[in-house]
Motif scaffolding. Structure first.
Motif, PDB file in Angstrom:
ATOM      1  N   SER A 129       0.718  -1.296   0.029  1.00  0.00           N
ATOM      2  CA  SER A 129       0.186  -0.066  -0.010  1.00  0.00           C
ATOM      3  C   SER A 129       0.896   1.098  -0.099  1.00  0.00           C
ATOM      4  N   THR A 130       0.289   2.218  -0.340  1.00  0.00           N
ATOM      5  CA  THR A 130       0.970   3.725  -0.239  1.00  0.00           C
ATOM      6  C   THR A 130       1.036   4.310   1.023  1.00  0.00           C
ATOM      7  N   GLY A 131       0.158   3.707   2.020  1.00  0.00           N
ATOM      8  CA  GLY A 131      -0.003   4.338   3.427  1.00  0.00           C
ATOM      9  C   GLY A 131      -0.862   5.503   3.642  1.00  0.00           C
ATOM     10  N   ILE A 132      -1.714   6.034   2.800  1.00  0.00           N
ATOM     11  CA  ILE A 132      -2.452   6.838   2.677  1.00  0.00           C
ATOM     12  C   ILE A 132      -3.862   6.495   3.396  1.00  0.00           C
ATOM     13  N   VAL A 133      -4.240   7.209   4.613  1.00  0.00           N
ATOM     14  CA  VAL A 133      -5.494   6.774   5.440  1.00  0.00           C
ATOM     15  C   VAL A 133      -6.350   7.769   5.151  1.00  0.00           C
ATOM     16  N   GLY A 134      -7.128   7.748   4.098  1.00  0.00           N
ATOM     17  CA  GLY A 134      -8.249   8.760   3.876  1.00  0.00           C
ATOM     18  C   GLY A 134      -9.602   8.416   4.086  1.00  0.00           C
ATOM     19  N   PRO A 135     -10.520   9.263   4.099  1.00  0.00           N
ATOM     20  CA  PRO A 135     -12.002   9.152   4.301  1.00  0.00           C
ATOM     21  C   PRO A 135     -12.298   8.677   2.995  1.00  0.00           C
ATOM     22  N   GLY A 136     -14.030   8.187   3.147  1.00  0.00           N
ATOM     23  CA  GLY A 136     -14.669   7.804   1.948  1.00  0.00           C
ATOM     24  C   GLY A 136     -14.899   6.345   1.771  1.00  0.00           C
ATOM     25  N   VAL A 137     -15.788   6.083   1.162  1.00  0.00           N
ATOM     26  CA  VAL A 137     -16.254   4.547   0.761  1.00  0.00           C
ATOM     27  C   VAL A 137     -17.216   4.897  -0.014  1.00  0.00           C
ATOM     28  N   GLY A 138     -17.482   3.840  -1.288  1.00  0.00           N
ATOM     29  CA  GLY A 138     -18.530   3.840  -2.156  1.00  0.00           C
ATOM     30  C   GLY A 138     -18.944   4.830  -2.943  1.00  0.00           C
TER      31      GLY A 138
ATOM     32  N   LEU B 246       4.027   7.241  11.224  1.00  0.00           N
ATOM     33  CA  LEU B 246       2.605   7.830  11.393  1.00  0.00           C
ATOM     34  C   LEU B 246       2.811   9.525  11.422  1.00  0.00           C
ATOM     35  N   THR B 247       2.247   9.770  10.609  1.00  0.00           N
ATOM     36  CA  THR B 247       2.228  11.432  10.501  1.00  0.00           C
ATOM     37  C   THR B 247       0.805  11.932  10.241  1.00  0.00           C
ATOM     38  N   ASP B 248       0.369  13.089  10.377  1.00  0.00           N
ATOM     39  CA  ASP B 248      -0.818  13.975  10.024  1.00  0.00           C
ATOM     40  C   ASP B 248      -0.786  14.606   8.780  1.00  0.00           C
ATOM     41  N   GLY B 249      -1.835  14.865   8.124  1.00  0.00           N
ATOM     42  CA  GLY B 249      -1.735  15.602   6.894  1.00  0.00           C
ATOM     43  C   GLY B 249      -3.225  15.870   6.326  1.00  0.00           C
ATOM     44  N   PHE B 250      -3.165  16.421   5.146  1.00  0.00           N
ATOM     45  CA  PHE B 250      -4.469  16.841   4.503  1.00  0.00           C
ATOM     46  C   PHE B 250      -4.572  15.931   3.100  1.00  0.00           C
ATOM     47  N   GLN B 251      -5.615  15.578   2.690  1.00  0.00           N
ATOM     48  CA  GLN B 251      -5.673  14.903   1.375  1.00  0.00           C
ATOM     49  C   GLN B 251      -6.414  15.649   0.314  1.00  0.00           C
ATOM     50  N   LEU B 252      -5.959  15.685  -0.678  1.00  0.00           N
ATOM     51  CA  LEU B 252      -6.744  16.494  -1.656  1.00  0.00           C
ATOM     52  C   LEU B 252      -7.286  15.470  -2.814  1.00  0.00           C
ATOM     53  N   VAL B 253      -8.426  15.650  -3.134  1.00  0.00           N
ATOM     54  CA  VAL B 253      -8.908  14.856  -4.412  1.00  0.00           C
ATOM     55  C   VAL B 253      -9.201  16.090  -5.521  1.00  0.00           C
ATOM     56  N   ALA B 254      -8.101  15.912  -6.491  1.00  0.00           N
ATOM     57  CA  ALA B 254      -7.766  17.173  -7.413  1.00  0.00           C
ATOM     58  C   ALA B 254      -8.519  16.974  -8.537  1.00  0.00           C
ATOM     59  N   ALA B 255      -9.019  17.915  -9.213  1.00  0.00           N
ATOM     60  CA  ALA B 255      -9.897  17.838 -10.440  1.00  0.00           C
ATOM     61  C   ALA B 255      -8.896  17.605 -11.611  1.00  0.00           C
ATOM     62  N   SER B 256      -8.951  16.530 -12.279  1.00  0.00           N
ATOM     63  CA  SER B 256      -8.089  16.186 -13.660  1.00  0.00           C
ATOM     64  C   SER B 256      -8.439  17.025 -14.754  1.00  0.00           C
ATOM     65  N   ALA B 257      -9.766  17.531 -14.698  1.00  0.00           N
ATOM     66  CA  ALA B 257     -10.538  18.038 -15.989  1.00  0.00           C
ATOM     67  C   ALA B 257     -11.265  19.085 -15.481  1.00  0.00           C
TER      68      ALA B 257
ATOM     69  N   ASP C   4      -7.774  16.487   7.510  1.00  0.00           N
ATOM     70  CA  ASP C   4      -7.211  15.717   8.546  1.00  0.00           C
ATOM     71  C   ASP C   4      -7.184  14.097   8.170  1.00  0.00           C
ATOM     72  N   VAL C   5      -6.023  13.762   7.531  1.00  0.00           N
ATOM     73  CA  VAL C   5      -5.805  12.279   7.409  1.00  0.00           C
ATOM     74  C   VAL C   5      -4.520  11.722   7.841  1.00  0.00           C
TER      75      VAL C   5
ATOM     76  N   GLY D  93       5.647  19.135   0.894  1.00  0.00           N
ATOM     77  CA  GLY D  93       5.923  17.739   1.183  1.00  0.00           C
ATOM     78  C   GLY D  93       4.814  16.986   2.177  1.00  0.00           C
ATOM     79  N   ARG D  94       3.874  17.972   2.732  1.00  0.00           N
ATOM     80  CA  ARG D  94       2.858  17.506   3.604  1.00  0.00           C
ATOM     81  C   ARG D  94       1.696  16.903   2.766  1.00  0.00           C
ATOM     82  N   GLY D  95       0.881  15.996   3.339  1.00  0.00           N
ATOM     83  CA  GLY D  95      -0.268  15.789   2.903  1.00  0.00           C
ATOM     84  C   GLY D  95       0.010  14.604   1.742  1.00  0.00           C
ATOM     85  N   ALA D  96      -1.162  14.405   1.109  1.00  0.00           N
ATOM     86  CA  ALA D  96      -1.536  13.476  -0.042  1.00  0.00           C
ATOM     87  C   ALA D  96      -2.630  13.948  -1.010  1.00  0.00           C
ATOM     88  N   ALA D  97      -2.416  13.382  -1.979  1.00  0.00           N
ATOM     89  CA  ALA D  97      -3.369  13.830  -3.088  1.00  0.00           C
ATOM     90  C   ALA D  97      -3.886  12.504  -4.062  1.00  0.00           C
ATOM     91  N   ILE D  98      -5.108  12.578  -4.463  1.00  0.00           N
ATOM     92  CA  ILE D  98      -5.563  11.701  -5.303  1.00  0.00           C
ATOM     93  C   ILE D  98      -5.939  12.442  -6.534  1.00  0.00           C
TER      94      ILE D  98
END
Length: 919
Positions: free
Chosen positions: A73-82, A124-135, A181-182, A277-282
């Motif tokens: 895994s990449t180790g990104i522990v973010g919210p959401g399902v379904g 283990l660290t804390d950060g943000f997660q972006l869901v970035a618009a590809s278009a 907060d992820v 370098g903080r946080g993560a994105a998909i």
């Protein structure tokens, strides 16, 4: 149960695994057998040690612990399902969607709890997660998702393209949904730490022991490594390897995803991107990229098209790798010289509805399954372990009770899932479906963004004058470094991003105008305020009432007023008040402005105005926190920057009917105790104290002494402040004494009340910048929202027609004064620093005899009725009669009445003439 993937992950190469544990050597018995040595299985075993003796727990792993999806895994522990939250609301309804999303946040918290209890670190660290618009077409969807999340009470925001670039350091994306907060973790170290902790506790772990058969019953029989194991319950935590046991073969698809890892990224190269370098994105595609920096300074970059596990071949894997390398270069061009050192893949199981399966396996009593995580295994594994451990440890008959009764109402707590296509034809169909999703992803960037909603009035182009010819005359502070270039052109600049500014920005942006919103403060932050909102109408109109209440601010259905010996109780079952902390309210309104499309810049000061040759305001000069300056051109600049408005000062807005309050405003925040959901407002002698809940166990205590007495009170510590409150009102003091103080004493002294000229060539003033009443009333927030709403209506209705806009603004200014004057004068009266007068007592006596009049007093205090509808001449005559029949000299009482009538006439004349000072 896992099998080694085609290549070890970078995590595994950094920290090679310990020596393998022995395989199962003979038949065994256990209370609970866990099949699968990944995170889900080990976390469940770890939680079971809280309920069972460690030796009663047996973990069976086909190869070695963590060699499957967990270690890859990449180790990104973010919210959401379904799927997106908007999809969940549409599919399951608001309440269930809220519960589902909240459960994923609980999963993040559960993983943190798990990691923090382990003796070995797992980065283990804390950060943000972006869901970035590809278009561009995806940006609107993400904006709606952010708004839906806020409406449901969750902390999420939408970043425009500039905000996304600033946060992530990549100009590839068109906006982003931001989860603040992820958690980020090294998943391989996490499973290895769990392995060590379990062995230390005495849990039995057998590696190199593949399970080949499971027979349900009491006991359950497991065939593993040629031996038989009998157990009361068995938990399968095998995710993408479950179909090898003949289970869920028609319910899940096993897919393989891939990830690159670079060598260590030099600090200077990372700084060039603008990302810290903080946080993560998909990103927003079906087959999204995902990225994060590791704790050791390497960049993980994964995703690409998912490959259906039966159809994986070397050519397909090579194509994915090449594509990821290209997408990495497009995302971070500045990192082109950083080598890619690792490439690996991992498998996961996915259902058709993208929800996991957690529950008893149909037809196999005593056997449970937890898996098909659909890419959300880190958070949901940790949560599921906490939920299932007590259930699996239960020594009652595993075939008798309803296994899901104690568990939450979550749609993935189920024994199976919908059917998938199967067999050779089914695999071809699934592969085609995956290729189709990827094709849609490729088409989306070329599509135009959806047309925004039609504007109320079409917006003309901004001033076409070249930037080099636009003057930079600033009537505010000087800007070092010469004339900065115009870097932005918008329709409206709003200075001040609190209540009035954000509310106005949201309405204008929603109507199609381009809006830039600036505030010198780093919002959210506390500010001078009485906090109270009388009634819910204004917040409901703005569309944020449910959000504010969802953040824990309790509705206030009761108001208890005491004026010396007069006690009044006002009940508002359908239209309660609220007392939100200002950092909460301001953030909710700011988020709404962002969601509507306003470009916001907090921590950025407007230091001057730009003017055209005719003197009209044409924009602003702003200064960032780093000292750099830039110009923003706009057709209209709106000052929403409070009583001490810089915009008002720079344009020379005329101020009239000015008065200074005779009362100071002092307040302290407290926490730790739940007080009744009511406003208590007590005026005893010359003092006023009040108490209001601001959260489930939070409240604010406000003191409004005469200004001449505030110095002594302001110098007191918490105990002295509370003694003063109790001396005025023992009831308020008793409630306040139970809380713990938070922060320092806040105060506002000798603040002005006024009206200001609210508009001129190229500028306008809204909220407290244009008009402010005595704070004793507590009408400021309602006034600001109402005033911003009225200004937005004028601007959107007449924006295209300058002449109509000018007359509309003049009408708006007249209507503002006409509407606010009656309660402005009422505020001057109750803000006096003395006691309640004899005439006021007589007024109250008359009101108490008339329930309808008492209701009108409530409406005046709650900013729902003009005070001149209550303080009428017949009521003055009645008050005079009450006093005279009570034995007071008629001549003295008559003179007081005449003075009041003369004051009313003087105020009317002063308002007509716009006198500088209030009578």
């Amino acid at each position: 149960m896992s099998r080694p993937d085609s290549a070890a992950s970078g995590w595994q190469r950094d920290d090679p695994p310990a020596a393998r544990l022995p395989a199962l050597a003979g038949d065994e018995e256990a209370s609970v057998v866990i099949v699968g040595g990944g995170l889900a299985g080990l976390a469940l075993a770890y939680q079971l040690t809280n309920h069972l003796p460690a030796r009663d727990i047996l973990v069976l792993e086909a190869t070695e612990v963590g060699s499957g999806a967990s270690g890859h895994s990449t180790g990104i522990v973010g919210p959401g399902v379904g799927g997106p939250i908007t999809t969940l609301v549409r599919r399951y309804g608001r309440d269930r969607a809220r519960t589902m999303f909240a459960a994923t946040l609980d999963g993040i918290a559960a993983l943190r709890r798990l990691a923090e209890t382990l003796p070995d670190g797992c980065e283990l660290t804390d950060g943000f997660q972006l869901v970035a618009a590809s278009a561009p077409a995806h940006a609107g969807s993400l904006r709606r998702q952010a708004q839906t999340l806020r409406d449901l009470g969750f902390d999420a925001s939408y970043l425009d393209r500039d905000g996304t670039t600033e946060r992530l350091g990549s100009g590839r994306y068109h906006g982003a949904l931001c989860y603040p907060d992820v958690a980020l973790v090294n998943p391989w170290l996490l499973v290895q730490a769990l392995r060590g902790a379990l062995l230390t506790a005495g849990v039995r772990i057998a590696e190199n022991t593949p399970v080949t058969a499971i027979t349900g019953g009491d006991p359950v029989t497991v065939t593993a490594g040629g031996h038989r194991v009998r157990a009361r319950r068995v938990a399968l935590t095998t995710d993408g390897f479950t179909t090898g046991l003949g289970l869920f073969t028609r319910n899940v698809a096993v897919i393989r995803t891939h990830v690159l890892r670079t060598g260590p990224v030099p600090a200077d190269l990372l700084a060039r991107t603008g990302w810290d370098g903080r946080g993560a994105a998909i990103d927003s595609r079906s087959f999204f990229n995902y990225l994060r920096m590791t704790a050791r300074g390497r960049l993980l970059f994964g995703g690409g098209p998912a490959l259906l596990e039966p159809r994986v071949d070397e050519r397909a894997v090579a194509a994915v790798r090449d594509r990821l390398v290209r997408e990495l270069a497009a995302t971070f061009p500045a990192l082109a010289d950083v080598p890619v050192t690792d490439f690996w893949s991992g498998v996961t199981a996915s259902t058709f509805d993208r929800l996991p399966i957690v529950g008893p396996v149909p037809g196999r009593p005593g056997v449970w399954f937890a898996g098909a995580w659909c890419g959300h295994g880190l958070a949901l594994s940790a949560l599921t372990a906490e939920l299932l451990a007590p259930r699996l440890a239960d020594r009652s008959d595993p075939t008798a009770a309803d296994p899901t009764a104690p568990l939450p109402e979550l749609p993935w707590l189920r024994g199976t899932a919908g059917l998938m296509p199967t067999g050779r034809i089914g695999n071809l169909l699934l592969a085609g479906y995956l290729r189709g999703l990827d094709a849609v992803d490729k088409i989306a960037p070329a599509r135009r963004a959806p047309t925004p909603p039609a504007r109320v009035a079409p917006v003309p182009p901004t001033d076409p004058t070249p930037a080099s010819e636009l003057p930079v005359a600033a009537t505010g502070g000087s800007v070092a470094g010469g004339n900065p270039a115009v870097e932005q052109q918008v329709d409206v600049v709003i200075v001040g991003a609190r209540v009035a500014g954000s509310a106005l920005a949201a309405r204008l942006a929603a109507a199609g105008l381009s809006v830039a919103l600036f505030d010198r403060g780093d919002l959210p932050a506390p500010t001078l305020s009485t906090h109270i909102l009388h009634g819910t109408e204004d917040l409901r109109i703005e569309g944020v009432y449910d959000t504010v209440v969802g953040l824990g601010v309790p509705p206030l259905h009761d108001v208890f007023v005491r004026l010396d010996d007069v006690k009044l109780h006002f009940r508002h079952p359908d239209d309660p008040g609220l007392c939100p902390p200002r950092d909460v309210l301001d953030q909710v309104l700011l988020d709404r402005a962002v969601a509507a499309g306003a470009k916001t810049s907090t921590g950025t000061a407007v230091v001057g105005l730009r003017r055209g040759a005719d003197g009209a305001v044409t924009g602003v000069t702003v200064q960032r926190a780093d000292g750099s300056v830039r110009d923003v051109s706009a057709r209209l600049v709106v000052g929403a920057d409070g009583r001490n408005s810089s915009v008002a000062r720079w344009v020379g807005a005329r101020q009239y009917l000015t008065a200074r309050s005779e009362r100071a405003l002092l307040w302290r925040y407290f926490t730790g105790v739940r007080i009744p959901p009511a406003l208590l407002w007590h005026r005893i002698g010359v003092h006023i104290v009040s108490i209001l809940p601001t959260g489930p166990e939070d409240f604010v205590v406000i003191a409004q002494p005469p200004e001449r007495l505030q110095g002594e009170l302001a110098g007191r510590k918490v105990a002295g402040f509370l003694r003063h409150v109790e001396s005025v009102s023992p009831e308020v003091g008793h409630l306040a004494a139970a809380g713990e103080p938070v922060g320092d004493l806040h105060r506002m002294v000798r603040y002005p009340s006024f009206f200001r000229q609210p508009f001129g060539p190229g500028w306008a003033l809204v909220g407290d910048a244009g008009h402010a009443k005595d704070a004793t009333l507590g009408h400021g927030i309602n006034d600001a929202l109402r005033n911003a709403r009225a200004l937005a209506a004028v601007l959107t209705a007449h924006w295209e027609r300058p002449a109509a806009l000018s007359s509309g603004l003049a009408r708006w200014a007249r209507d503002r004064d006409r509407a606010e004057l009656p309660n402005y004068w009422y505020g001057q009266d109750i803000g006096r620093g003395g006691t309640v007068t004899a005439m006021e007592h007589a007024f109250l006596a008359g009101l108490q005899r008339n329930p309808r009049a008492v209701g009108r007093l409530d409406d005046v205090m709650g900013d729902r009725l003009d005070a001149d509808r209550l303080l009428t001449l017949p009521r003055l005559v009645g008050a005079v009669a009450h006093r005279v029949t009570g034995g007071e000299p008629a001549s003295a009482v008559g003179r007081e009445a005449v003075d009041l009538v003369q004051l009313a006439w003087a105020r009317r004349r002063a308002a007509t003439r716009h006198d500088p000072s209030a009578p």
